[in-house]
Design a protein around this motif. Structure first.
Motif, PDB file in Angstrom:
ATOM      1  N   GLU A   1       3.356   5.746  -2.999  1.00 28.09           N
ATOM      2  CA  GLU A   1       4.557   6.496  -3.376  1.00 28.09           C
ATOM      3  C   GLU A   1       4.732   6.562  -4.892  1.00 28.09           C
ATOM      4  O   GLU A   1       5.230   7.553  -5.423  1.00 28.09           O
ATOM      5  N   LYS A   2       4.340   5.506  -5.599  1.00 28.23           N
ATOM      6  CA  LYS A   2       4.485   5.454  -7.051  1.00 28.23           C
ATOM      7  C   LYS A   2       3.340   6.155  -7.774  1.00 28.23           C
ATOM      8  O   LYS A   2       3.327   6.232  -8.996  1.00 28.23           O
ATOM      9  N   GLY A   3       2.358   6.638  -7.027  1.00 27.28           N
ATOM     10  CA  GLY A   3       1.247   7.349  -7.640  1.00 27.28           C
ATOM     11  C   GLY A   3       0.134   6.463  -8.153  1.00 27.28           C
ATOM     12  O   GLY A   3      -0.736   6.924  -8.903  1.00 27.28           O
ATOM     13  N   PHE A   4       0.117   5.200  -7.769  1.00 27.01           N
ATOM     14  CA  PHE A   4      -0.894   4.268  -8.248  1.00 27.01           C
ATOM     15  C   PHE A   4      -2.214   4.349  -7.490  1.00 27.01           C
ATOM     16  O   PHE A   4      -3.127   3.587  -7.791  1.00 27.01           O
TER      17      PHE A   4
ATOM     18  N   ILE B   1       0.849  -1.195   0.000  1.00 33.09           N
ATOM     19  CA  ILE B   1       0.000   0.000   0.000  1.00 33.09           C
ATOM     20  C   ILE B   1       0.885   1.245   0.000  1.00 33.09           C
ATOM     21  O   ILE B   1       0.669   2.178  -0.778  1.00 33.09           O
ATOM     22  N   LYS B   2       1.891   1.243   0.834  1.00 29.52           N
ATOM     23  CA  LYS B   2       2.809   2.391   0.907  1.00 29.52           C
ATOM     24  C   LYS B   2       3.544   2.583  -0.422  1.00 29.52           C
ATOM     25  O   LYS B   2       3.640   3.701  -0.941  1.00 29.52           O
ATOM     26  N   LEU B   3       4.068   1.497  -0.983  1.00 28.83           N
ATOM     27  CA  LEU B   3       4.794   1.580  -2.250  1.00 28.83           C
ATOM     28  C   LEU B   3       3.905   2.057  -3.386  1.00 28.83           C
ATOM     29  O   LEU B   3       4.311   2.893  -4.200  1.00 28.83           O
ATOM     30  N   ALA B   4       2.686   1.532  -3.455  1.00 26.62           N
ATOM     31  CA  ALA B   4       1.756   1.930  -4.508  1.00 26.62           C
ATOM     32  C   ALA B   4       1.419   3.409  -4.385  1.00 26.62           C
ATOM     33  O   ALA B   4       1.327   4.123  -5.393  1.00 26.62           O
TER      34      ALA B   4
ATOM     35  N   THR C   1      -4.219  -2.337 -14.685  1.00 25.52           N
ATOM     36  CA  THR C   1      -3.111  -2.765 -15.544  1.00 25.52           C
ATOM     37  C   THR C   1      -1.764  -2.142 -15.186  1.00 25.52           C
ATOM     38  O   THR C   1      -0.775  -2.874 -15.084  1.00 25.52           O
ATOM     39  N   PRO C   2      -1.668  -0.833 -14.965  1.00 21.89           N
ATOM     40  CA  PRO C   2      -0.357  -0.284 -14.598  1.00 21.89           C
ATOM     41  C   PRO C   2       0.165  -0.860 -13.273  1.00 21.89           C
ATOM     42  O   PRO C   2       1.374  -1.052 -13.116  1.00 21.89           O
ATOM     43  N   ILE C   3      -0.750  -1.150 -12.372  1.00 22.22           N
ATOM     44  CA  ILE C   3      -0.349  -1.710 -11.079  1.00 22.22           C
ATOM     45  C   ILE C   3       0.147  -3.138 -11.257  1.00 22.22           C
ATOM     46  O   ILE C   3       1.206  -3.506 -10.744  1.00 22.22           O
TER      47      ILE C   3
ATOM     48  N   LEU D   1      -6.503  -5.710  -2.661  1.00 24.22           N
ATOM     49  CA  LEU D   1      -6.116  -5.175  -1.360  1.00 24.22           C
ATOM     50  C   LEU D   1      -6.216  -3.647  -1.366  1.00 24.22           C
ATOM     51  O   LEU D   1      -6.778  -3.053  -0.443  1.00 24.22           O
ATOM     52  N   LEU D   2      -5.688  -3.026  -2.403  1.00 27.35           N
ATOM     53  CA  LEU D   2      -5.741  -1.569  -2.501  1.00 27.35           C
ATOM     54  C   LEU D   2      -7.180  -1.072  -2.550  1.00 27.35           C
ATOM     55  O   LEU D   2      -7.527  -0.079  -1.909  1.00 27.35           O
TER      56      LEU D   2
END
Length: 69
Positions: A27-30, A22-25, A38-40, A61-62
């Motif tokens: 930070e990456k703007g997802f 969740i944190k990484l997504a 698809t980008p995720i 999860l997101l």
């Protein structure tokens, strides 16, 4: 296989917890409104070697946690 089993397997494979993804997504703007799966999934497959089913589990999860709308 249960959803929790998917998450457990992903953590074993990558060393990243669900909260970590969740944190990484974020930070990456997802987690911006309108982001599609698809980008995720492409990111998760490329960086973590996840298969499509496991990558979609992270997308779920997101969505379930309300960070992806």
């Amino acid at each position: 296989m249960s959803f929790q089993a998917y998450l457990d397997n992903i953590e074993k494979q990558t060393g990243v917890t669900p909260d970590g993804f969740i944190k990484l997504a974020t930070e990456k703007g997802f987690t911006k409104p309108g982001t599609k799966a698809t980008p995720i999934t492409d990111w998760l497959k490329a960086e973590y070697g996840l298969g499509h089913g496991h990558a979609m589990a992270i997308v779920k999860l997101l969505r379930d946690r309300g960070v992806l709308t």
